[in-house]
Scaffold this motif. Structure first.
Motif, PDB file in Angstrom:
ATOM      1  N   SER A  19     -33.062  -9.814 -24.874  1.00 41.36           N
ATOM      2  CA  SER A  19     -32.658  -8.761 -25.817  1.00 41.36           C
ATOM      3  C   SER A  19     -33.344  -7.434 -25.502  1.00 41.36           C
ATOM      4  O   SER A  19     -32.809  -6.367 -25.800  1.00 41.36           O
ATOM      5  CB  SER A  19     -32.954  -9.184 -27.257  1.00 41.36           C
ATOM      6  OG  SER A  19     -34.329  -9.071 -27.568  1.00 41.36           O
ATOM      7  N   LYS A  21     -34.456  -6.637 -22.223  1.00 41.72           N
ATOM      8  CA  LYS A  21     -34.001  -6.225 -20.891  1.00 41.72           C
ATOM      9  C   LYS A  21     -32.562  -5.710 -20.907  1.00 41.72           C
ATOM     10  O   LYS A  21     -32.236  -4.749 -20.207  1.00 41.72           O
ATOM     11  CB  LYS A  21     -34.135  -7.386 -19.910  1.00 41.72           C
ATOM     12  CG  LYS A  21     -33.727  -7.012 -18.499  1.00 41.72           C
ATOM     13  CD  LYS A  21     -34.034  -8.095 -17.501  1.00 41.72           C
ATOM     14  CE  LYS A  21     -33.531  -7.692 -16.143  1.00 41.72           C
ATOM     15  NZ  LYS A  21     -34.536  -7.559 -15.161  1.00 41.72           N
ATOM     16  N   TYR A  22     -31.716  -6.345 -21.678  1.00 41.17           N
ATOM     17  CA  TYR A  22     -30.293  -5.992 -21.693  1.00 41.17           C
ATOM     18  C   TYR A  22     -29.882  -5.293 -22.987  1.00 41.17           C
ATOM     19  O   TYR A  22     -28.722  -5.353 -23.388  1.00 41.17           O
ATOM     20  CB  TYR A  22     -29.444  -7.253 -21.464  1.00 41.17           C
ATOM     21  CG  TYR A  22     -29.769  -7.937 -20.172  1.00 41.17           C
ATOM     22  CD1 TYR A  22     -29.414  -7.365 -18.950  1.00 41.17           C
ATOM     23  CD2 TYR A  22     -30.455  -9.150 -20.159  1.00 41.17           C
ATOM     24  CE1 TYR A  22     -29.737  -7.979 -17.754  1.00 41.17           C
ATOM     25  CE2 TYR A  22     -30.781  -9.773 -18.967  1.00 41.17           C
ATOM     26  CZ  TYR A  22     -30.411  -9.184 -17.769  1.00 41.17           C
ATOM     27  OH  TYR A  22     -30.732  -9.793 -16.586  1.00 41.17           O
ATOM     28  N   SER A  23     -30.818  -4.621 -23.619  1.00 40.58           N
ATOM     29  CA  SER A  23     -30.531  -3.954 -24.890  1.00 40.58           C
ATOM     30  C   SER A  23     -29.409  -2.925 -24.763  1.00 40.58           C
ATOM     31  O   SER A  23     -28.657  -2.701 -25.710  1.00 40.58           O
ATOM     32  CB  SER A  23     -31.789  -3.291 -25.450  1.00 40.58           C
ATOM     33  OG  SER A  23     -32.262  -2.297 -24.568  1.00 40.58           O
ATOM     34  N   HIS A  24     -29.290  -2.327 -23.594  1.00 44.89           N
ATOM     35  CA  HIS A  24     -28.238  -1.320 -23.381  1.00 44.89           C
ATOM     36  C   HIS A  24     -26.839  -1.931 -23.411  1.00 44.89           C
ATOM     37  O   HIS A  24     -25.847  -1.216 -23.576  1.00 44.89           O
ATOM     38  CB  HIS A  24     -28.480  -0.587 -22.053  1.00 44.89           C
ATOM     39  CG  HIS A  24     -28.415  -1.474 -20.850  1.00 44.89           C
ATOM     40  ND1 HIS A  24     -29.448  -2.320 -20.513  1.00 44.89           N
ATOM     41  CD2 HIS A  24     -27.440  -1.672 -19.937  1.00 44.89           C
ATOM     42  CE1 HIS A  24     -29.108  -2.990 -19.416  1.00 44.89           C
ATOM     43  NE2 HIS A  24     -27.891  -2.628 -19.057  1.00 44.89           N
ATOM     44  N   LEU A  25     -26.740  -3.245 -23.283  1.00 45.47           N
ATOM     45  CA  LEU A  25     -25.446  -3.925 -23.316  1.00 45.47           C
ATOM     46  C   LEU A  25     -25.089  -4.444 -24.720  1.00 45.47           C
ATOM     47  O   LEU A  25     -23.969  -4.897 -24.936  1.00 45.47           O
ATOM     48  CB  LEU A  25     -25.440  -5.106 -22.338  1.00 45.47           C
ATOM     49  CG  LEU A  25     -25.687  -4.774 -20.867  1.00 45.47           C
ATOM     50  CD1 LEU A  25     -25.804  -6.045 -20.049  1.00 45.47           C
ATOM     51  CD2 LEU A  25     -24.579  -3.876 -20.337  1.00 45.47           C
ATOM     52  N   LEU A  26     -26.039  -4.377 -25.623  1.00 47.80           N
ATOM     53  CA  LEU A  26     -25.847  -4.911 -26.969  1.00 47.80           C
ATOM     54  C   LEU A  26     -25.431  -3.811 -27.940  1.00 47.80           C
ATOM     55  O   LEU A  26     -25.644  -2.623 -27.676  1.00 47.80           O
ATOM     56  CB  LEU A  26     -27.141  -5.553 -27.466  1.00 47.80           C
ATOM     57  CG  LEU A  26     -27.708  -6.700 -26.640  1.00 47.80           C
ATOM     58  CD1 LEU A  26     -29.093  -7.085 -27.153  1.00 47.80           C
ATOM     59  CD2 LEU A  26     -26.769  -7.887 -26.674  1.00 47.80           C
ATOM     60  N   ALA A  31     -29.542  -4.551 -30.829  1.00 51.35           N
ATOM     61  CA  ALA A  31     -30.602  -4.147 -29.906  1.00 51.35           C
ATOM     62  C   ALA A  31     -31.863  -3.714 -30.660  1.00 51.35           C
ATOM     63  O   ALA A  31     -32.975  -3.997 -30.221  1.00 51.35           O
ATOM     64  CB  ALA A  31     -30.106  -3.019 -29.003  1.00 51.35           C
TER      65      ALA A  31
END
Length: 127
Positions: A19, A21-26, A31
């Motif tokens: 969550s 590392k990939y917050s920009h995708l959520l 996020a």
């Protein structure tokens, strides 16, 4: 049950790290909130792992005490503890600064973990 709680801790840690590392995708809401919710879920599952024979309420109250205690400890700002907080592991465990909204996130995480625990246990008993 101890193995199940260990797996729950491990999965929750992986989800928490993902969550971040990939917050920009959520979605923004997810996020912003997922990390703290998952952190408190991991704390709950950790207490269930350590205290498998104790009551559910023991794990709930200890989870609240630890989560809230760490959050309130962030009001204490001295060089020695801030140096620990400046490390990756220190920041993940101790956080960086006090945010009242984190208390709401921790509450939500502990409640979600408790519900998952109860539902899973009830499903296992049905079999």
């Amino acid at each position: 049950m101890r193995i199940a709680y260990f797996i729950a801790v491990f999965i929750t840690i992986l989800l928490g790290l993902a969550s971040r590392k990939y917050s920009h995708l959520l979605l923004v809401f997810i996020a912003q909130n997922a990390g703290d919710i998952l952190w408190s879920m991991m704390v709950y599952f950790g207490f269930r792992f350590l205290l498998v024979r104790k009551s559910l309420f023991t794990a709930i109250w200890l989870s609240f005490l630890l989560s809230f205690g760490i959050e309130f400890s962030q009001l204490y700002q001295e060089d020695w503890i801030n140096q620990i907080r400046d490390t990756l592991l220190g920041a993940l465990i101790l956080g960086k600064g006090f945010l009242p909204v984190d208390l709401i996130r921790y509450t939500a995480g502990i409640l979600v973990a408790t519900i998952l625990d109860k539902v899973t246990f009830m499903l296992i008993l049905r079999r």
